[in-house]
Every structure is written in C-alpha cells, then in structure tokens.
Scaffold this motif. Structure first.
Motif, mmCIF file in Angstrom:
data_model
loop_
_atom_site.group_PDB
_atom_site.id
_atom_site.type_symbol
_atom_site.label_atom_id
_atom_site.label_comp_id
_atom_site.label_asym_id
_atom_site.label_seq_id
_atom_site.Cartn_x
_atom_site.Cartn_y
_atom_site.Cartn_z
ATOM 1 N N THR A 119 1.207 -1.038 -0.048
ATOM 2 C CA THR A 119 0.216 -0.103 -0.533
ATOM 3 C C THR A 119 0.591 1.291 -0.023
ATOM 4 O OG1 THR A 119 0.292 -0.236 2.055
ATOM 5 C CG2 THR A 119 -1.601 -1.260 1.427
ATOM 6 N N PRO A 158 -3.783 -0.790 -2.778
ATOM 7 C CA PRO A 158 -4.832 -1.454 -1.042
ATOM 8 C C PRO A 158 -4.933 -2.770 -1.703
ATOM 9 C CG PRO A 158 -5.980 0.305 -2.871
ATOM 10 C CD PRO A 158 -5.396 -0.202 -3.739
ATOM 11 N N ALA A 218 -0.815 9.016 12.936
ATOM 12 C CA ALA A 218 -1.037 8.397 11.299
ATOM 13 C C ALA A 218 -0.118 9.462 10.511
ATOM 14 C CB ALA A 218 -1.967 8.802 10.224
ATOM 15 N N ILE A 219 0.562 8.713 9.706
ATOM 16 C CA ILE A 219 1.996 9.013 8.853
ATOM 17 C C ILE A 219 1.183 10.520 8.581
ATOM 18 C CG2 ILE A 219 2.939 8.882 6.186
ATOM 19 C CD1 ILE A 219 3.753 6.586 8.195
ATOM 20 N N HIS A 220 2.313 11.719 7.927
ATOM 21 C CA HIS A 220 2.118 12.999 8.380
ATOM 22 C C HIS A 220 2.349 12.958 7.047
ATOM 23 C CE1 HIS A 220 2.479 17.368 7.925
ATOM 24 N NE2 HIS A 220 1.900 17.158 9.071
ATOM 25 N N PRO A 221 0.602 14.219 6.414
ATOM 26 C CA PRO A 221 0.588 14.416 5.217
ATOM 27 C C PRO A 221 1.736 14.622 4.111
ATOM 28 C CG PRO A 221 -1.022 15.193 6.570
ATOM 29 C CD PRO A 221 -0.087 14.682 7.179
ATOM 30 N N GLN A 224 3.693 10.973 4.040
ATOM 31 C CA GLN A 224 2.684 9.778 3.091
ATOM 32 C C GLN A 224 3.072 10.237 2.038
ATOM 33 O OE1 GLN A 224 0.239 7.784 4.504
ATOM 34 N NE2 GLN A 224 0.539 7.159 2.639
ATOM 35 N N ASP A 225 3.269 9.031 1.163
ATOM 36 C CA ASP A 225 3.140 8.754 -0.093
ATOM 37 C C ASP A 225 5.303 9.180 -0.969
ATOM 38 O OD1 ASP A 225 0.470 7.808 -0.327
ATOM 39 O OD2 ASP A 225 -0.120 9.615 -0.994
ATOM 40 N N LEU A 239 1.638 12.669 12.188
ATOM 41 C CA LEU A 239 0.334 14.127 12.227
ATOM 42 C C LEU A 239 -0.732 12.999 13.335
ATOM 43 C CD1 LEU A 239 -1.244 17.024 11.928
ATOM 44 C CD2 LEU A 239 -2.481 16.192 10.640
ATOM 45 N N ASN A 260 4.003 3.658 5.554
ATOM 46 C CA ASN A 260 1.813 2.905 5.629
ATOM 47 C C ASN A 260 1.350 1.847 4.706
ATOM 48 O OD1 ASN A 260 -0.309 3.304 6.453
ATOM 49 N ND2 ASN A 260 -1.468 5.597 6.002
ATOM 50 N N GLU A 261 2.361 1.036 5.078
ATOM 51 C CA GLU A 261 2.101 -0.301 4.240
ATOM 52 C C GLU A 261 1.036 -1.268 5.079
ATOM 53 O OE1 GLU A 261 1.823 -2.916 1.656
ATOM 54 O OE2 GLU A 261 1.423 -4.038 3.318
ATOM 55 N N ALA A 262 0.064 -1.223 5.108
ATOM 56 C CA ALA A 262 -1.397 -1.711 5.728
ATOM 57 C C ALA A 262 -0.955 -3.210 6.468
ATOM 58 C CB ALA A 262 -2.362 -2.362 5.136
ATOM 59 N N TYR A 265 1.283 -2.504 10.181
ATOM 60 C CA TYR A 265 0.306 -2.538 11.112
ATOM 61 C C TYR A 265 0.736 -3.193 11.961
ATOM 62 C CZ TYR A 265 -2.235 1.822 9.410
ATOM 63 O OH TYR A 265 -2.219 2.995 8.536
ATOM 64 N N THR B 119 -11.870 2.137 -0.469
ATOM 65 C CA THR B 119 -10.704 2.359 -1.671
ATOM 66 C C THR B 119 -11.204 2.664 -2.521
ATOM 67 O OG1 THR B 119 -11.420 0.231 -2.905
ATOM 68 C CG2 THR B 119 -10.073 -0.475 -1.060
ATOM 69 N N GLN B 157 -8.131 5.484 0.011
ATOM 70 C CA GLN B 157 -7.582 4.472 1.354
ATOM 71 C C GLN B 157 -7.573 3.512 1.123
ATOM 72 O OE1 GLN B 157 -7.663 6.547 5.637
ATOM 73 N NE2 GLN B 157 -8.204 4.700 5.881
ATOM 74 N N PRO B 158 -6.673 2.854 1.603
ATOM 75 C CA PRO B 158 -6.400 0.810 1.632
ATOM 76 C C PRO B 158 -7.550 1.078 2.822
ATOM 77 C CG PRO B 158 -4.433 1.478 0.777
ATOM 78 C CD PRO B 158 -5.273 3.025 1.577
ATOM 79 N N HIS B 159 -7.363 -0.461 2.892
ATOM 80 C CA HIS B 159 -8.477 -0.901 4.200
ATOM 81 C C HIS B 159 -7.122 -1.125 4.938
ATOM 82 C CE1 HIS B 159 -12.267 0.188 2.781
ATOM 83 N NE2 HIS B 159 -12.513 -1.510 1.629
ATOM 84 N N GLY B 160 -7.634 -0.736 6.090
ATOM 85 C CA GLY B 160 -5.803 -1.731 7.061
ATOM 86 C C GLY B 160 -4.964 -0.587 6.978
ATOM 87 N N VAL B 161 -5.648 0.585 7.004
ATOM 88 C CA VAL B 161 -4.564 1.696 7.013
ATOM 89 C C VAL B 161 -5.151 3.730 6.956
ATOM 90 C CG1 VAL B 161 -3.558 3.539 4.518
ATOM 91 C CG2 VAL B 161 -2.757 1.081 5.224
ATOM 92 N N VAL B 162 -4.958 4.419 7.752
ATOM 93 C CA VAL B 162 -5.207 5.584 7.884
ATOM 94 C C VAL B 162 -4.240 6.235 7.327
ATOM 95 C CG1 VAL B 162 -3.861 5.588 10.363
ATOM 96 C CG2 VAL B 162 -6.746 6.953 9.744
ATOM 97 N N ARG B 163 -5.080 7.249 6.743
ATOM 98 C CA ARG B 163 -4.482 8.222 5.907
ATOM 99 C C ARG B 163 -4.324 9.733 6.918
ATOM 100 N NH1 ARG B 163 -2.367 7.661 -0.044
ATOM 101 N NH2 ARG B 163 -2.710 9.911 0.024
ATOM 102 N N ALA B 164 -3.192 10.667 7.237
ATOM 103 C CA ALA B 164 -4.102 11.290 7.465
ATOM 104 C C ALA B 164 -4.600 12.622 7.149
ATOM 105 C CB ALA B 164 -2.792 12.385 8.290
ATOM 106 N N ASP B 165 -4.497 12.801 5.718
ATOM 107 C CA ASP B 165 -5.911 13.428 4.360
ATOM 108 C C ASP B 165 -6.911 12.724 4.667
ATOM 109 O OD1 ASP B 165 -4.842 11.127 3.058
ATOM 110 O OD2 ASP B 165 -4.541 12.588 1.830
#
Lengths: 289, 289
Positions: A119, A158, A218-221, A224-225, A239, A260-262, A265, B119, B157-165
């Motif tokens: 992800t 995903p 969560a990973i800061h925007p 992320q990516d 953040l 942020n690999e699902a 976690y 997703t 957003q992939p399931h199992g992930v939280v994205r700050a945005d």
C-alpha cells in the motif's frame, strides 16, 4: 571492467499470492497459466514454473491463514518435521520446498521471482538480501534501463484490489526478467556498472498509547506517498489525531520506504529507513560447459 | 421558498468501525472519546454518543467476523430472537439497537453518523436512502458550502490503513455535522436550494471466467479513480489480463462510483452506475415547543 563467468540459469519460477490479498501477482500467475495452456512450451523462451503460493489465503483474500508465509522459508522451519499442530503456511512451505527446492541443494530452481504488492507508494521495487548476487543485480539494472515504468512513480495498491496500472508494470517486469535470463543463457555479455540501491537501516513505529498500544497518530501528509525521498532533521513524520506534528529528530538524513504499509501495523512498523548506496557490479556472461 | 418546521434533534451518535478495517472512523471515534475525557460535556455543543460498532472486527482489522454488519440493521434481523447460532454481528446489532434505538421508536437517537472508508476515489461522499429527508440533505448542503475539502478529489484509502488526509476530512465533516445540528437546534433558519446528488441505477460486475468465477480483467486505467465522472458509449471499462479493452456499450451516459472497492469483489460489483440529479430542498427551521 572484469568479466565474471556465472553458471547457467536452467529453470525459474514465478510465484504469486504468497500473501493472499496482494492481487497483482495472483493475476500475473493466472495469466501466465492461461498463456501456457494456449501456447505450451512456446509461451516463453525458457522453462518457467508458475506457482500460486498460498491458495487458501488467496481464496479468503487475506494476507495469511495462520502464519505469514514469508517467515516460513528459513532452514529451521523447512528442516523441522510437520506435526498435527503445524500451521497451514508451514505445511505449504514444505510442499513448495519439495516442488522448487530443496532449498540450497543442486536440484533447486535457479531463480524465484516472488510477486508482492504494497500500500506504500514504492513504484516497482526489487528486494535483495545480499549485495553480491550479480544475477539479481543485473536483472535490476536491466529493468531500470528497459522498463520505462520503473522511473515513474506509480500509485500504491490497496490489498484486496487489483489495479490495471500496477498489474501491467508487474507483468512487464516479469516478462523482462524472463527476457534477461534467456539472453544470458544464450551467451550475451551484460556490461557491468553502477546500480542504485537502498540499504535497510532500521524501522520506525507509530506513536502509540502506552497502555492500549493503539495508534495516536498517522503518517504526516507531507511524508505520505514520499517513499525513497530524503528525510532530514525537522521534517514531519506523524500527525497526531488531535493535530500535533511529530518531527524527524535524528542528525543523519535517511530515505524512508514502506511508508504506511497496511500489513506492517501489526508488526509495529510505520516505515523503514534506508541509506542510498551505489553498487558497482561486474560484467557477466554465462559459463561455457 | 417555503419554510418547513422540523422536530428538534436532541441526540446524535457517531459510529466508527462498522467495518473493522476502515480505520478513519475508528480513529475519529477514538479522538472524540479522548476529547470527551479531557473536556466532558464541553467537548461538543450538543450531546453526542460515540460508538465503536464492531470491536472484534476492529481488533482483527477485518471488514467483519461472520456477517457484514451493514446487512444486520433491517427490521427482520433486529426483531428475530438471538440464538446460539446467531452470528457475532447480529448479536452486536441487537446491542446497538438497545443502545441507540429501538429503531423507529420515539426513544431512538435522532441522527446516526456512520463512518466508512472506500478504496475508490470518491472523496467525501454522503450516502442517503431517501430524497426527502430534509435534515440530512441540509447537512449535505452545509458540508458542500463549508467544507473546502468536499470539492477536492482526495486519494482513496486502502483498508487496514489510516491516511492523515482522509482522517482530517472525515473529522472535519463530523465536526461540521455537529455544528449544523447545534445551529439548527438554536433556531437558525437554513435556506433551501439545490443539492446535487447521484441516484443509484445498477451495479456492473467484473468480467469473470464462466467456470471458476475468477476475474479475467481489471478496471481499465482510464476508468480507475474517475468516480462520478460521466461514462459515455465507447469509453473503456475493463482491461483484460491479456490486454483487451472492454467498452461501455449502453446508449445512456451514466456516472460510475465505488470503482474498484476492495470489499465489493466478493459481492460481484466492479462499480455502481448512477444518474446525476438535482434535489430542491425547502428552507428549514426547528419547531418551537
């Protein structure tokens, strides 16, 4: 530059579905099996064994049933006898070791191409466990030169989803790997040179509640990516859910990846940090009999 | 334009984790519970009940344990007695109906805000099951006017992930919903007008192998991530794993959404098709006692 002679690669395997919810590899293997049915031995210029590694997990669209399969191929697990309480993935690893191994023996297949998705926004990434395997490093160099997609940042995928763009890049990478092995086996000399790589340094976990172990950020925007981009002291990492920023405090700039690999976690990994390095590899040619 | 007087909204609930691997709602609820601990009744201007709907599925980071919870709140399920063989989610739905309902009764909570992720690239989407509930349509209008993020296409957003945005947009939407209810309860008149919406027409499945039912194609790259964009005859729908394009053949242009939602593979849905419509809603004000 030195020319190194290496043994021929007689057989290779392409494995998909080692993690059952990483779908690109599942469909690459399915498509290769369709091509095999259609064309038989003419499907590829070299013999290729295709394997769906974890069929039960694929059916349930889960990473694994009882144990992460990527942790089942060490020698200790493969040399221990199967018992009634052995997890499904350990049993399956023994089956695959019979099919493709035994691992480390002269009967073993020469190259396994194990297909995964993440992800994280990592594009096409090749993972090596040594810096001195000239064959896999040459394949890496070949993909970097040939596969236009390698340089393009492609979207993350995903788990439980197949995206045509990611599927196409993976299929192209597998085809090019087969192509390289064919050319190598035919006697072609592959020029040495520099290959860029990232050496794993350490993992960083999410901020968590000390009692419940639940995430508090969560990973800061701004992170992320941005896999493989340089992270410098003061750059934002996380953040918090109440709005505070956690910054990177270390002196040494490093490169984050698997951001942020699902599946990480549960492994308490928010991202890995690596160091960029340049590997110099020799020219290679197949040994003559 | 007519002014409609509506009953007050005394209590609302915010529910996260109805699907256990859709993490934004889980962390929005967690953050609201933290705010409640910190500030008590001052946390929000109106009474808000927060609920983690499916705690077992959240713990295992799965959509559901035995049955999709979104299929458990119909009257038949809620009025049938619990037995030893009732799925976990049916038991939990009965518990939630005791806490927030009974559904349809005068004791029931006035508004439930149930938080989900997809997703698909759908941005912030509000799902309604009627075109004549003025309160929820007014909240929709309020979010469209106030929440700048609504107009921005945010990543899926992939399931199992939280994205700050995505978390931030969801939290902002919940805060604005609370804000709307507070202003409404305080007697403010909300002007009527037009609200853009998409009416569900039908679902489209992936091309599948007729025997094995496995997918033979993925969403076409030109359709992927283009939720709510108009689909016209001849536009590409799917790209088969061997490279053929499947096109949209129908005369009527429609709007696709929920394109490539991970959880819908098992429901045999590649995307939904909807029709854009404009709803005209009246001005509303709370009834005086």
């Amino acid at each position: 530059m030195a020319l190194v002679f290496l043994p021929a690669l007689a057989r290779m395997a392409v494995c998909g579905g080692t993690h059952g919810n990483e779908l690109s590899g599942v469909y690459v293997v399915q498509e290769m099996e369709r091509q095999w049915k259609e064309k038989g031995e003419c499907a590829w210029p070299i013999p290729v064994t295709t394997v769906l590694s974890n069929p039960r997990a694929v059916k349930e669209c889960r990473r694994y049933i009882e144990k992460d399969m990527n942790r089942c191929f060490n020698r200790a697990t493969l040399s221990s006898p199967i018992t009634d309480s052995s997890p499904y993935e350990v049993r399956r690893a023994h089956e695959l070791n019979n099919l493709l191994g035994p691992k480390g023996s002269t009967d073993a297949i020469d190259l396994i191409c194990d297909l995964h998705n993440t992800t994280a926004n990592m594009g096409l990434t090749l993972i090596h466990y040594t810096t001195s395997d000239w064959v896999t490093l040459h394949i890496c160099k070949y993909l970097q030169m040939t596969c236009v997609s390698v340089a393009i940042e492609v979207g993350p995928q995903p788990h439980g989803v197949v995206r045509a763009d990611i599927y196409t890049i993976m299929k192209e990478a597998v085809d090019l790997t087969i192509d390289w092995i064919h050319k190598f086996s035919s006697g072609m000399v592959f020029e040495g040179g520099d290959v860029e790589a990232f050496r794993f340094i350490k993992s960083v976990d999410y901020p968590r509640d000390p009692e419940t172990r639940t995430l508090t950020a969560a990973i800061h925007p701004q992170l992320q990516d941005r896999d493989f981009c340089l992270l410098k002291r003061g750059d934002p990492l996380f953040l918090s859910f109440s709005g505070e920023t956690v910054k990177y405090e270390e002196e040494e700039p490093l490169h984050p990846f698997f951001i942020n690999e699902a599946a990480y976690y549960e492994k308490e990994i928010a991202f890995h940090l690596g160091k960029k390095m340049m590997l110099t590899i020799p020219s290679v040619q197949v040994q003559k009999d």
